[in-house]
Write an enzyme that holds these catalytic residues in place. Structure first.
Site, PDB file in Angstrom:
ATOM      1  N   THR A 175       0.867  -1.172   0.000  1.00 26.59           N
ATOM      2  CA  THR A 175       0.000   0.000   0.000  1.00 26.59           C
ATOM      3  C   THR A 175       0.906   1.225   0.000  1.00 26.59           C
ATOM      4  OG1 THR A 175      -1.801   1.186   1.065  1.00 26.59           O
ATOM      5  CG2 THR A 175      -0.377  -0.109   2.523  1.00 26.59           C
ATOM      6  N   GLU A 176       0.635   2.143  -0.921  1.00 25.42           N
ATOM      7  CA  GLU A 176       1.624   3.171  -1.244  1.00 25.42           C
ATOM      8  C   GLU A 176       1.845   4.173  -0.116  1.00 25.42           C
ATOM      9  OE1 GLU A 176      -1.186   2.599  -2.932  1.00 25.42           O
ATOM     10  OE2 GLU A 176      -2.068   4.450  -3.737  1.00 25.42           O
ATOM     11  N   ASN A 177       0.960   4.166   0.877  1.00 27.43           N
ATOM     12  CA  ASN A 177       1.223   5.034   2.022  1.00 27.43           C
ATOM     13  C   ASN A 177       2.295   4.471   2.954  1.00 27.43           C
ATOM     14  OD1 ASN A 177      -1.047   3.231   2.369  1.00 27.43           O
ATOM     15  ND2 ASN A 177      -1.258   4.072   4.421  1.00 27.43           N
TER      16      ASN A 177
END
Lengths: 219, 218, 219, 218
Positions: free
Chosen positions: B47-49
């Site tokens: 997840t890119e966060n």
């Protein structure tokens, strides 16, 4: 003796001035330095440029700063959220300037400022609206857009543990923009859960070395 | 003809990932894919966060506001997970380290252009997040979307009319009617919903489709 | 099930081929993957391009690879050391090509490869011999040199702890180039002191996420 | 006239750093500065191979091959130290976060050009390490060197004849004869070894010196 602890969030932001560029950490509310943003609202500085992934949620934090019309310009990747009504209103009134930046370019531009990179070629956004007017170049058969660093006067971030030298650790996905913004501002203020004695943080696990941090507020 | 349900689409996408694949599931429809990952394979979700090794949503009492996905929903971290900052996270994408990403879309063009971030309407408030980074970053960019708009128009188009997210980046399209590969020679249908004739799919779709790679699903 | 463990250093390097570009971690001997370099010497591949901060010490590691004349070209920042006699000899015979790169540019070029950056403007080396023939640009009153990424076929690195997913931690200043090289090669092989059960590494302290690592050798 | 000894030069440099300064000490003569840091100030030493908060050399039995400085000598890590990789370490320099670095030099020009990495001799084996990054990175670049070559020529020159490390980067020069600031109006002597007349210093030095900022040392 180095001691970066400051008595309060208000004291830590006392020298913020009108017209400054201020980075605000967080992805949604994870890593958002709520106490520092509240202090910035109380401070009253106007005409600010805010650099932040989002543009505030509901009636809290950054949204209140926007509501108070202190922000002239916002550089962010995802302003629109179900509860971003204060931003939405200003945007529709053309009362705020928006520079929309893909999230990875936003991160890399902030990092570039911290690392003294003059500009870099990113493949992200090529041939899209968000690259309009930007210099492009083909390198090794791939198309790139030239992106410039984003510097700030202040960075307001949230971290987990600190020591008086300003070393920081983060917690889970609240790490997000904190370490990057810390490196890109002239004055980085970190709101932390706990300030430990010097030497209590394992030097292998420090994510932001104290060199990037000017002030610490326990909150 | 009964269209593929959202869950069927998600299951169909989930079957594509080999053991050990690194996968990013976009906001919206693609998040359903997580519920269908094959249990006999280890698929590592990004997840890119800032998390690799994302696990399912927690029980209500275990929700942690510091542990969320790119859609800002609470998630968990599996054993073997790691946390990192945004420059490292997007470096993973941009540097071509993710095997797959799955994205929703407004439109996909016959040459794999993707439009999924902005309607372009004058009063729309734009937001892009990591969409453009994912579009150009993952080795295989899969799109999940309904085949037709509510008005019955094909979302697979000769040329996107909505603002682009990325150029020539989509490799495979999963719709409620078919699974279609974007190839250098055009769009190749590889699966089609039972009861739908290829000719009818072609009629509904705006652009020429090839049936050469088509296999009836079991 | 993902299991990146490989039985031996030799097995981990079996598919190295002549002419490849191979990154080798370490600053001096700290972080130098000695077992992997020894395996590379045994492997016999020739005509290699090596990317490494130094060019080998005494009669060990990289120095032996050079001595065996397997290296056509080396990209490094500090080849000359008191005990770099094998490199010195080849260099004086013009039997090796040297691309000398300032250490920070070397690090940043490797990072750029891993992060998909097409090129970047660095202030380091401007108006020096090491920037001769390179594109320059003035940005915001400062002079920069355009630098390109360095990609590799293999990266051989040394880390401290790992798990079967390939997550890595490092030890003290042995971290140096490891995390960067891991991201810049098609196939990264890590020599590690210990391989722990999955979940034994604190996710906050993992420096190289397993996505960057293909093979692990306990050594 | 008795020249400043190496230790006196090091002590003179060490006095410059305020409490809380972040400092990188280059290989060679500058490493001596670490022995003279004022005990009533916390000065944080950076070593570009990946450590902030570097401490003194360890006892022989505590030598750790994984804990070294940029000169590859064993060091220690103080409480408050942190480790990081090379991109982060050089980002610290290039990004202007270090307050001071102290470097040795072959030559410094009147405009602050630095030559310290290569004699340029055809048979010399070049090596640069972090010298160029430090030269352009630290906010204040101090040079420590002997004033004259072994042949008696000034190492402070109108124009460097050795290959450059950085252009206009040096802010202050500490030699065994004087301390000299590089200013937009030229070189300004701020300290001079007792017993050496300004006129004699000027005669020994290749380029015009100003005495306006000169204070006799106590």
């Amino acid at each position: 003796m180095i001691d970066k602890r400051v008595a309060s969030a208000d004291a830590a932001l006392a020298d913020v001035a009108d017209g400054m560029t201020i980075m605000v950490g967080g992805f949604g509310t994870a890593g958002m330095p709520a106490e520092l943003i509240d202090a910035l609202v109380r401070h009253g500085a106007r005409d600010l440029t805010i650099v932040s992934n989002n543009a505030g949620n509901a009636d809290t934090g950054l949204a209140l700063l926007l509501k108070a019309r202190r922000v002239r310009r916002i550089i962010c990747s995802f302003p629109r959220q179900t509860d971003s009504w204060h931003f939405d209103k200003l945007y529709k009134e053309k009362a705020i300037e928006l520079e929309l930046v893909p999230q990875g370019n936003l991160a890399e531009r902030i990092r570039a400022a911290g690392a003294g990179i003059g500009a870099f070629f990113s493949p992200t956004g090529y041939a899209t609206l968000l690259a309009e007017g930007k210099e492009t170049r083909e390198i090794g058969g791939r198309h790139y857009v030239l992106e410039y660093p984003i510097h700030a006067d202040f960075a307001l971030i949230k971290a987990e543990r600190a020591d008086r030298w300003g070393n920081l650790t983060y917690r889970k996905t609240a790490r997000n923009f904190g370490p990057l913004m810390a490196s890109a501002a002239r004055c980085t203020v970190a709101q932390v859960r706990a300030i430990e004695p010097l030497g209590a943080l394992d030097p292998e696990t420090i994510v932001t070395p104290g060199i990037f941090v000017k002030r610490l507020v326990a909150a | 003809m009964k269209k593929f349900s959202r869950e069927e689409m998600a299951a169909r996408v989930a079957r594509e990932f080999p053991d050990g694949a690194y996968v990013n599931l976009g906001i919206g429809l693609p998040t359903l894919v997580a519920n269908h990952l094959p249990l006999d394979r280890e698929i590592i979700l990004h997840t890119e966060n800032g998390l690799l090794g994302m696990g399912p949503a927690p029980e209500a009492e275990d929700v942690d506001p510091d542990l969320i996905n790119a859609g800002k929903q609470p998630v968990t971290a599996l054993p073997g997970a790691s946390f990192f900052h945004q420059a490292d996270s997007f470096g993973m994408m941009r540097g071509g380290h993710l095997d797959f990403c799955v994205l929703g879309a407004f439109q996909v063009s016959a040459t794999g252009d993707l439009a999924n971030w902005h309607t372009g309407a004058p009063d729309a408030i734009p937001a892009v997040g990591g969409a453009m980074d994912l579009a150009i970053g993952a080795r295989n960019v899969y799109v999940m979307m309904e085949h037709l708009t509510k008005g019955g128009e094909s979302k697979i188009v000769a040329r996107c009319t909505y603002p682009l997210t990325g150029v020539g980046c989509v490799s495979r399209i999963f719709t409620d009617l078919a699974v279609i590969d974007v190839t250098p020679r055009g769009l190749a249908v590889i699966d089609i919903v039972p009861g739908l004739a290829f000719g009818e799919l072609q009629r509904l779709t705006g652009v020429p489709l090839s049936r050469e790679s088509l296999q009836r699903q079991p």
